[in-house]
Scaffold this motif. Structure first.
Motif, mmCIF file in Angstrom:
data_model
loop_
_atom_site.group_PDB
_atom_site.id
_atom_site.type_symbol
_atom_site.label_atom_id
_atom_site.label_comp_id
_atom_site.label_asym_id
_atom_site.label_seq_id
_atom_site.Cartn_x
_atom_site.Cartn_y
_atom_site.Cartn_z
ATOM 1 N N MET A 244 -9.532 -26.308 5.326
ATOM 2 C CA MET A 244 -9.483 -25.287 6.370
ATOM 3 C C MET A 244 -8.582 -25.711 7.528
ATOM 4 O O MET A 244 -8.047 -24.850 8.242
ATOM 5 N N ASP A 245 -8.372 -27.007 7.693
ATOM 6 C CA ASP A 245 -7.494 -27.477 8.760
ATOM 7 C C ASP A 245 -6.046 -27.033 8.548
ATOM 8 O O ASP A 245 -5.257 -26.985 9.505
ATOM 9 N N ASP A 246 -5.679 -26.720 7.301
ATOM 10 C CA ASP A 246 -4.311 -26.287 6.995
ATOM 11 C C ASP A 246 -4.148 -24.774 7.061
ATOM 12 O O ASP A 246 -3.102 -24.249 6.661
ATOM 13 N N LEU A 247 -5.162 -24.088 7.546
ATOM 14 C CA LEU A 247 -5.158 -22.623 7.515
ATOM 15 C C LEU A 247 -3.972 -22.042 8.276
ATOM 16 O O LEU A 247 -3.339 -21.077 7.826
ATOM 17 N N GLY A 248 -3.633 -22.619 9.427
ATOM 18 C CA GLY A 248 -2.541 -22.082 10.231
ATOM 19 C C GLY A 248 -1.221 -22.090 9.488
ATOM 20 O O GLY A 248 -0.491 -21.083 9.472
ATOM 21 N N ALA A 249 -0.901 -23.210 8.848
ATOM 22 C CA ALA A 249 0.362 -23.316 8.116
ATOM 23 C C ALA A 249 0.386 -22.370 6.924
ATOM 24 O O ALA A 249 1.405 -21.719 6.640
ATOM 25 N N GLU A 250 -0.733 -22.294 6.197
ATOM 26 C CA GLU A 250 -0.784 -21.420 5.022
ATOM 27 C C GLU A 250 -0.750 -19.957 5.411
ATOM 28 O O GLU A 250 -0.197 -19.116 4.693
ATOM 29 N N LEU A 251 -1.328 -19.640 6.545
ATOM 30 C CA LEU A 251 -1.337 -18.254 7.030
ATOM 31 C C LEU A 251 0.082 -17.766 7.278
ATOM 32 O O LEU A 251 0.421 -16.615 6.982
ATOM 33 N N ALA A 252 0.917 -18.630 7.786
ATOM 34 C CA ALA A 252 2.303 -18.245 8.068
ATOM 35 C C ALA A 252 3.079 -17.962 6.781
ATOM 36 O O ALA A 252 4.026 -17.161 6.778
ATOM 37 N N ARG A 253 2.680 -18.606 5.667
ATOM 38 C CA ARG A 253 3.403 -18.433 4.407
ATOM 39 C C ARG A 253 2.873 -17.271 3.568
ATOM 40 O O ARG A 253 3.559 -16.778 2.679
ATOM 41 N N ALA A 254 1.654 -16.819 3.822
ATOM 42 C CA ALA A 254 1.011 -15.834 2.951
ATOM 43 C C ALA A 254 1.454 -14.408 3.253
ATOM 44 O O ALA A 254 1.533 -14.002 4.415
#
Length: 451
Positions: A244-254
């Motif tokens: 869940m700590d990587d949510l910000g980075a993954e959100l930008a790519r999704a």
């Protein structure tokens, strides 16, 4: 005892109320235990989904039962009773059976005909069985509801309208385009790894996204879901798990984000989504299937975002056309309610019939013992023949009336036949009650795994 259900759903309350009433599993457990501890209730089960909370109980007093169940729902949800009461509905006896059977068939779902409710009913029964709060009545009721739901889906075309909430939500995001064409080659982020999130991931794989990223607070569950998505088959898709700590980075790519966690607070705030959008040129689609909501509703004000949540799905589903097979399913429900009522009424008289036959057997044994005293010269063969003859006479005398009284008891208004039988034969009420308790103990946990 009588069946009572008190509940709140998308049909009776706005989403702003529903998300506050939402109960995690731990709260459901406490609710069931407190319900059983309440004086009017002897059995209890709770059906909790993203758009309904319903408390089922076997009660001996209607008004006291309604008051107690309403109070318990308010207490465990944290919503004040005065505020919650206008949104509660109450069903009793046959109407309660009719309601659950309709729910099982998907007639009361936000998306009419959806089949996911069957799994949720099964989970509700399993919880009641594990906690020993579901006795004979609720075991019978929920088992039969599962069978009725399966019958409706197998005998009618309700499945044609029975999209999952996930599919319906993705269609709303696609805004009139074919979902497969809209989602093709998109990157998807699924937040959560429970049953609804797993369904979302499977649906996204089926409609052709190029990659699915799964974020969950428990890494092992996310990894299990990723393994399932990567299994060989037509819906196989590239997938990976992230913390869940990587949510910000993954959100930008999704390109597509589906969130459905058990969190009691927001998982994605409007600021987080806005920050993710700064690194994107393409629009982003957000689907929030959680209750209470995972994604801040304020994101709909952001440019470059299409946002769908439970509230907007409820509004869209209200305008959706009803399936042509709905009337056929309603007929199935009505027939099954009548059959269930007849079976329950017939079962109600069984302990009385058993007690009557036990009393008759005691009379036979007593009279044979007296005969031994009067005719001591009878040999074993003669004594056995006399005993068999007396028992046959008693059995024949009791057979027709006991069969007929079971038939009559199964008809509407037939509950009084058990009382009449006890009065006519002067049966000990405690003996009848003992038969009922023994029968219930013998069937504790009945039906586990049968459906």
């Amino acid at each position: 005892m009588s069946l009572l259900v008190v509940g709140v759903s998308h049909r009776s309350a706005p989403v702003s109320v529903l998300e506050r009433v939402s109960l995690p599993t731990d709260s459901q457990t406490e609710l069931l235990r407190d319900t059983l501890a309440a004086e009017p209730a002897t059995e209890a089960a709770v059906l909790a989904t993203c758009n309904r909370i319903e408390l089922y109980a076997d009660v001996d007093k209607f008004h006291a039962g309604v008051a107690e169940l309403s109070t318990l729902l308010a207490r465990h949800s944290g919503v004040g009773l005065d505020e919650l009461t206008p949104y509660l509905y109450v069903h009793y006896e046959d109407r309660a059976v009719h309601h659950l059977f309709s729910v099982a068939c998907g007639l009361d779902s936000m998306v009419v005909g959806e089949g996911q409710i069957l799994g949720q009913i099964k989970d509700a029964l399993a919880l009641g069985q594990d906690l020993h709060t579901a006795g004979r009545l609720l075991n019978d009721l929920f088992q039969q509801a599962l069978r009725v739901g399966k019958r409706a889906h197998s005998e009618t075309g309700i499945d044609h309208a029975g999209q999952s909430l996930v599919t319906f939500g993705l269609e709303q995001l696609a805004a009139g385009k074919a979902v497969e064409a809209w989602a093709k080659d998109s990157g998807a982020l699924v937040i959560g790894a429970g049953s609804m999130s797993s369904l979302a991931a499977a649906t996204l794989a089926r409609i052709g996204v190029k990659e699915i990223v799964v974020a969950n607070r428990t890494p092992a569950r996310a990894e299990r879901l990723v393994q399932i998505l990567g299994q060989p088959g037509p819906a196989r898709v590239a997938a990976r798990a992230v913390p869940m700590d990587d949510l910000g980075a993954e959100l930008a790519r999704a390109d597509i984000v589906v969130s459905c966690t058990g969190s009691t607070g927001l998982v994605l705030g409007a600021d987080a989504v806005e920050a993710a959008l700064r690194g994107r040129t393409a629009p982003q689609a957000l689907l929030d299937l959680a209750m209470p909501r995972d994604i801040d509703a304020a994101v709909h004000q952001l440019g470059g975002v299409r946002f769908v949540d439970i509230e907007s799905l409820a509004e869209a589903s209200a305008d959706a056309p009803m399936a042509a097979d709905v009337d056929q399913v309603r007929t199935i429900v009505s027939d099954e309610v009548a059959a269930f009522g007849a079976a329950q009424r017939a079962a109600h008289i069984t302990p009385t019939v058993v007690a009557l036959r036990a009393m008759a057997a005691e009379v036979v044994s007593s009279e044979i013992a007296r005969l031994d005293g009067r005719l001591p010269d009878l040999d074993d063969k003669q004594r056995a023949e006399v005993t068999r003859t007396v028992r046959r006479v008693v059995d024949k005398l009791l057979h027709a009336p006991t069969v007929r009284v079971k038939q009559l008891a199964g008809e509407p208004g037939g509950a009084g036949y058990a009382d009449a039988l006890r009065e006519l034969f002067d049966l000990d009420p405690q003996t009848v009650a003992a038969v009922s308790r023994a029968d219930l103990n013998d069937t504790d946990g009945v039906g586990r795994g049968r459906v």
